[in-house]
Structure formats: C-alpha cells, structure tokens
Scaffold this motif. Structure first.
Motif, PDB file in Angstrom:
ATOM      1  N   LEU A   1     -24.222  20.146 -18.012  1.00 41.86           N
ATOM      2  CA  LEU A   1     -23.042  20.973 -17.728  1.00 41.86           C
ATOM      3  C   LEU A   1     -22.027  20.229 -16.866  1.00 41.86           C
ATOM      4  O   LEU A   1     -20.873  20.646 -16.775  1.00 41.86           O
ATOM      5  N   VAL A   2     -22.434  19.148 -16.222  1.00 42.59           N
ATOM      6  CA  VAL A   2     -21.512  18.395 -15.358  1.00 42.59           C
ATOM      7  C   VAL A   2     -20.682  17.440 -16.220  1.00 42.59           C
ATOM      8  O   VAL A   2     -21.230  16.625 -16.970  1.00 42.59           O
ATOM      9  N   PHE A   3     -19.364  17.564 -16.132  1.00 43.78           N
ATOM     10  CA  PHE A   3     -18.491  16.663 -16.880  1.00 43.78           C
ATOM     11  C   PHE A   3     -18.700  15.219 -16.424  1.00 43.78           C
ATOM     12  O   PHE A   3     -18.910  14.953 -15.233  1.00 43.78           O
ATOM     13  N   LYS A   4     -18.623  14.307 -17.369  1.00 44.01           N
ATOM     14  CA  LYS A   4     -18.690  12.879 -17.018  1.00 44.01           C
ATOM     15  C   LYS A   4     -17.442  12.458 -16.245  1.00 44.01           C
ATOM     16  O   LYS A   4     -17.496  11.594 -15.372  1.00 44.01           O
ATOM     17  N   THR A   5     -16.317  13.060 -16.575  1.00 39.59           N
ATOM     18  CA  THR A   5     -15.064  12.775 -15.866  1.00 39.59           C
ATOM     19  C   THR A   5     -15.157  13.326 -14.443  1.00 39.59           C
ATOM     20  O   THR A   5     -15.615  14.450 -14.229  1.00 39.59           O
ATOM     21  N   ARG A   6     -14.725  12.531 -13.491  1.00 44.61           N
ATOM     22  CA  ARG A   6     -14.659  12.970 -12.096  1.00 44.61           C
ATOM     23  C   ARG A   6     -13.241  12.763 -11.594  1.00 44.61           C
ATOM     24  O   ARG A   6     -12.619  11.735 -11.889  1.00 44.61           O
ATOM     25  N   ILE A   7     -12.748  13.739 -10.847  1.00 40.81           N
ATOM     26  CA  ILE A   7     -11.371  13.676 -10.359  1.00 40.81           C
ATOM     27  C   ILE A   7     -11.386  13.081  -8.945  1.00 40.81           C
ATOM     28  O   ILE A   7     -11.964  13.659  -8.033  1.00 40.81           O
ATOM     29  N   PRO A   8     -10.759  11.938  -8.761  1.00 41.97           N
ATOM     30  CA  PRO A   8     -10.848  11.256  -7.466  1.00 41.97           C
ATOM     31  C   PRO A   8      -9.904  11.842  -6.421  1.00 41.97           C
ATOM     32  O   PRO A   8      -8.948  12.560  -6.750  1.00 41.97           O
ATOM     33  N   ARG A   9     -10.177  11.531  -5.178  1.00 42.84           N
ATOM     34  CA  ARG A   9      -9.180  11.773  -4.134  1.00 42.84           C
ATOM     35  C   ARG A   9      -8.012  10.843  -4.429  1.00 42.84           C
ATOM     36  O   ARG A   9      -8.206   9.655  -4.646  1.00 42.84           O
ATOM     37  N   ASN A  10      -6.799  11.403  -4.441  1.00 42.21           N
ATOM     38  CA  ASN A  10      -5.653  10.604  -4.852  1.00 42.21           C
ATOM     39  C   ASN A  10      -4.392  11.174  -4.206  1.00 42.21           C
ATOM     40  O   ASN A  10      -4.060  12.342  -4.412  1.00 42.21           O
ATOM     41  N   VAL A  11      -3.711  10.352  -3.426  1.00 47.56           N
ATOM     42  CA  VAL A  11      -2.510  10.801  -2.704  1.00 47.56           C
ATOM     43  C   VAL A  11      -1.446  11.299  -3.668  1.00 47.56           C
ATOM     44  O   VAL A  11      -0.820  12.344  -3.443  1.00 47.56           O
ATOM     45  N   ARG A  12      -1.256  10.606  -4.760  1.00 48.00           N
ATOM     46  CA  ARG A  12      -0.214  10.980  -5.737  1.00 48.00           C
ATOM     47  C   ARG A  12      -0.514  12.347  -6.356  1.00 48.00           C
ATOM     48  O   ARG A  12       0.408  13.125  -6.637  1.00 48.00           O
ATOM     49  N   LEU A  13      -1.779  12.632  -6.548  1.00 45.17           N
ATOM     50  CA  LEU A  13      -2.191  13.941  -7.087  1.00 45.17           C
ATOM     51  C   LEU A  13      -1.787  15.055  -6.131  1.00 45.17           C
ATOM     52  O   LEU A  13      -1.369  16.141  -6.553  1.00 45.17           O
ATOM     53  N   GLY A  14      -1.894  14.803  -4.825  1.00 43.92           N
ATOM     54  CA  GLY A  14      -1.495  15.787  -3.822  1.00 43.92           C
ATOM     55  C   GLY A  14       0.003  15.932  -3.687  1.00 43.92           C
ATOM     56  O   GLY A  14       0.509  17.012  -3.335  1.00 43.92           O
ATOM     57  N   GLU A  15       0.752  14.872  -3.990  1.00 44.00           N
ATOM     58  CA  GLU A  15       2.215  14.896  -3.859  1.00 44.00           C
ATOM     59  C   GLU A  15       2.898  15.638  -5.012  1.00 44.00           C
ATOM     60  O   GLU A  15       3.929  16.271  -4.821  1.00 44.00           O
ATOM     61  N   ALA A  16       2.320  15.533  -6.205  1.00 46.40           N
ATOM     62  CA  ALA A  16       2.994  16.001  -7.423  1.00 46.40           C
ATOM     63  C   ALA A  16       3.478  17.457  -7.364  1.00 46.40           C
ATOM     64  O   ALA A  16       4.615  17.743  -7.776  1.00 46.40           O
ATOM     65  N   PRO A  17       2.670  18.429  -6.853  1.00 44.61           N
ATOM     66  CA  PRO A  17       3.136  19.824  -6.857  1.00 44.61           C
ATOM     67  C   PRO A  17       4.424  20.049  -6.070  1.00 44.61           C
ATOM     68  O   PRO A  17       5.220  20.922  -6.423  1.00 44.61           O
ATOM     69  N   SER A  18       4.645  19.266  -5.008  1.00 42.14           N
ATOM     70  CA  SER A  18       5.864  19.462  -4.209  1.00 42.14           C
ATOM     71  C   SER A  18       7.112  19.050  -4.983  1.00 42.14           C
ATOM     72  O   SER A  18       8.236  19.418  -4.613  1.00 42.14           O
ATOM     73  N   PHE A  19       6.913  18.307  -6.061  1.00 41.90           N
ATOM     74  CA  PHE A  19       8.027  17.931  -6.935  1.00 41.90           C
ATOM     75  C   PHE A  19       8.084  18.819  -8.179  1.00 41.90           C
ATOM     76  O   PHE A  19       8.919  18.590  -9.067  1.00 41.90           O
ATOM     77  N   GLY A  20       7.191  19.814  -8.250  1.00 41.63           N
ATOM     78  CA  GLY A  20       7.171  20.725  -9.388  1.00 41.63           C
ATOM     79  C   GLY A  20       6.779  20.049 -10.682  1.00 41.63           C
ATOM     80  O   GLY A  20       7.270  20.407 -11.754  1.00 41.63           O
ATOM     81  N   LYS A  21       5.878  19.055 -10.575  1.00 39.60           N
ATOM     82  CA  LYS A  21       5.488  18.309 -11.774  1.00 39.60           C
ATOM     83  C   LYS A  21       3.972  18.114 -11.813  1.00 39.60           C
ATOM     84  O   LYS A  21       3.364  17.876 -10.781  1.00 39.60           O
ATOM     85  N   PRO A  22       3.376  18.179 -13.016  1.00 42.09           N
ATOM     86  CA  PRO A  22       1.990  17.722 -13.161  1.00 42.09           C
ATOM     87  C   PRO A  22       1.935  16.222 -12.859  1.00 42.09           C
ATOM     88  O   PRO A  22       2.931  15.510 -13.012  1.00 42.09           O
ATOM     89  N   ILE A  23       0.777  15.732 -12.478  1.00 45.35           N
ATOM     90  CA  ILE A  23       0.628  14.318 -12.138  1.00 45.35           C
ATOM     91  C   ILE A  23       0.981  13.421 -13.322  1.00 45.35           C
ATOM     92  O   ILE A  23       1.481  12.307 -13.146  1.00 45.35           O
ATOM     93  N   LEU A  24       0.774  13.913 -14.534  1.00 43.90           N
ATOM     94  CA  LEU A  24       1.062  13.110 -15.721  1.00 43.90           C
ATOM     95  C   LEU A  24       2.555  12.876 -15.925  1.00 43.90           C
ATOM     96  O   LEU A  24       2.944  11.941 -16.621  1.00 43.90           O
ATOM     97  N   MET A  25       3.390  13.719 -15.312  1.00 40.28           N
ATOM     98  CA  MET A  25       4.839  13.526 -15.377  1.00 40.28           C
ATOM     99  C   MET A  25       5.341  12.832 -14.104  1.00 40.28           C
ATOM    100  O   MET A  25       6.316  12.102 -14.139  1.00 40.28           O
ATOM    101  N   TYR A  26       4.651  13.063 -13.009  1.00 39.06           N
ATOM    102  CA  TYR A  26       5.072  12.500 -11.719  1.00 39.06           C
ATOM    103  C   TYR A  26       4.693  11.025 -11.591  1.00 39.06           C
ATOM    104  O   TYR A  26       5.505  10.195 -11.178  1.00 39.06           O
TER     105      TYR A  26
END
Length: 254
Positions: A207-232
C-alpha cells in the motif's frame, strides 16, 4: 471511467493540500482531464492554484447544500485539462445546516453524480479532521490516498483513520479502497525518515507508494505564488516527485 480520489488524514501539516494541488496538476499535464475539488473551508487548494476567493459567486458550499448545480461551480485553473471546484470559509456552515438531514454524508456524492464521466480524475482535498466534510469525500470517492509525514508519531494517528475508512466501507461506501500511503516531507539523509518508511512498509506493505515526496523549499514556496510546483519550478525535486506519483497512480490503475 472517472477515478475519484480522496486525499485524507486527520493530522494537519502532512501535505494533503500540497499533494492535492500537485497531483492534480501532474495528472493534467499528463493529458488526463482532472477536476480538483476543495473540500476544506480553509480553501488552501483554491488559493494554491491562483483562484481569487473574493471574486467567486459560487463555491462548493452552494453545491453541497443544493442551491447550485455542478456546472455553476467549476472554474478554470489556467492549466490545460485542470479545472477546480473552489471553496471558501462559508463551507464551515455546511456541517451545521445539514446536521438534521438523514442523507448528509451523501451530499458530495450526489453533486459529483452530475459529472457524467467528463473527467479522468477527480481529486478531493479534505480538511485536517474526520469531519462531516471528510465523510462526504470518502463516501463519494473510489479510493483514499493517505499522505504520511516522515516524522515521529506519524503512524500513531493512522489506526484511527483506517478505522474510519473501515466504517465508511461498512455503512456508506462498500467499494471504497485505499489507493496508497504517500510518504511526504521525506529526507533520505535522516534516520528518522528511513525508520518511518521502514515501519510503514512493514505494516502496510504494497500500500506504500514507491514515490516519496521530499522536503523541498521550492515546494513550500509555490502556493504563495498561486501555482502548483510543476508550473512554479518544473525542474525541482518536488515537481519531479509529483510527476512520478502521477505516473505510478496511472500505472496502478491499468
């Protein structure tokens, strides 16, 4: 067939909304028509994709209490193949207003019944509680994706969530399944993250996904720009991870 995926964990700060936004964007960028539904009165998923809450005339609340149809609620995200049903603080009133309604757990399922297979994926972002809104999301969904923070006590609340899912299956949605457990805020340099991953795989196995989401500064910044990380920042490790999650989910569905 449309796949409705509920992203839930009663613990706050585990990456539910981050996952809802970025998984939705990753699926859309993979040419899957996707609808992101913000089921949280805090409306962070709404602002996280750049929607101005103050400009909205209809939100999920109006659909849930039955005064608006589905088509009136859907707004464009600015990303091809990604649309949104936004939320706002008035959604808090849903639980109070519908408390006496015998079908109160099925309001979202009724609303999404108007979709008629128009989307490949519908992603439901839940509040950080096992509330009536979360019960609605689980009743409407085909699967539950559980973000699990790679921190001490991470597994502690998971038993309660599993019991809730079991009760939903027994009473409201017998076909509900667990899509998987997603390790978030993962830092491969620390023993703690490795230990959480090891324990999760020990107890929940495949049940555990092989993909793991890392700690990432850019991931935390993206919402303040109103964008998903894939656009930011599409080259960031956060963006690459969410594309990997989307690919893993699509592969599992095949």
């Amino acid at each position: 067939m449309t796949q409705i995926i509920c992203i839930a964990n009663q613990k706050g700060g585990v990456g539910k909304t981050t996952t809802a936004i970025n998984l939705s964007a990753a699926l859309a960028l993979s040419s899957k028509k996707t609808l992101l539904v913000d089921c949280d009165p805090q409306a962070n998923a709404t602002t996280g994709v750049g929607i101005d809450k103050s400009a909205l005339s209809h939100t999920l609340y109006h659909g849930m209490i039955g005064i608006s149809g589905l088509k009136e609620l859907i707004v464009e995200s600015g990303i091809q193949d990604l649309q949104v049903i936004p939320s706002r603080v008035e959604l808090i009133g849903f639980e109070v207003e519908m408390m006496a309604d015998p079908s109160r757990e099925k309001c979202l399922k009724r609303l999404l019944g108007e979709l008629n297979g128009e989307y490949d994926y519908v992603i439901l972002d839940c509040p950080p509680s096992l509330s009536l809104l979360t019960l609605n999301a689980m009743t409407a969904a085909h699967t539950v994706l559980i973000p699990l923070q790679s921190e001490f006590y991470a597994l502690e609340g998971l038993g309660q969530l599993m019991q809730t899912i079991k009760r939903i299956k027994q009473q409201l949605n017998p076909d509900l399944k667990i899509a998987g457990i997603l390790l978030t805020m993962y830092d491969k340099r620390t023993n703690l993250s490795s230990q959480v991953a090891e324990n999760a795989e020990k107890y929940f196995k495949d049940l555990v996904f092989k993909t793991r989401i890392p700690r990432n500064v850019r991931l935390g910044e993206a919402p303040s720009f109103g964008k998903p990380i894939l656009m930011y920042d599409p080259a960031s490790v956060g963006a690459v991870s969410y594309m990997g999650l989307a690919e893993e989910m699509m592969k599992n569905q095949c």
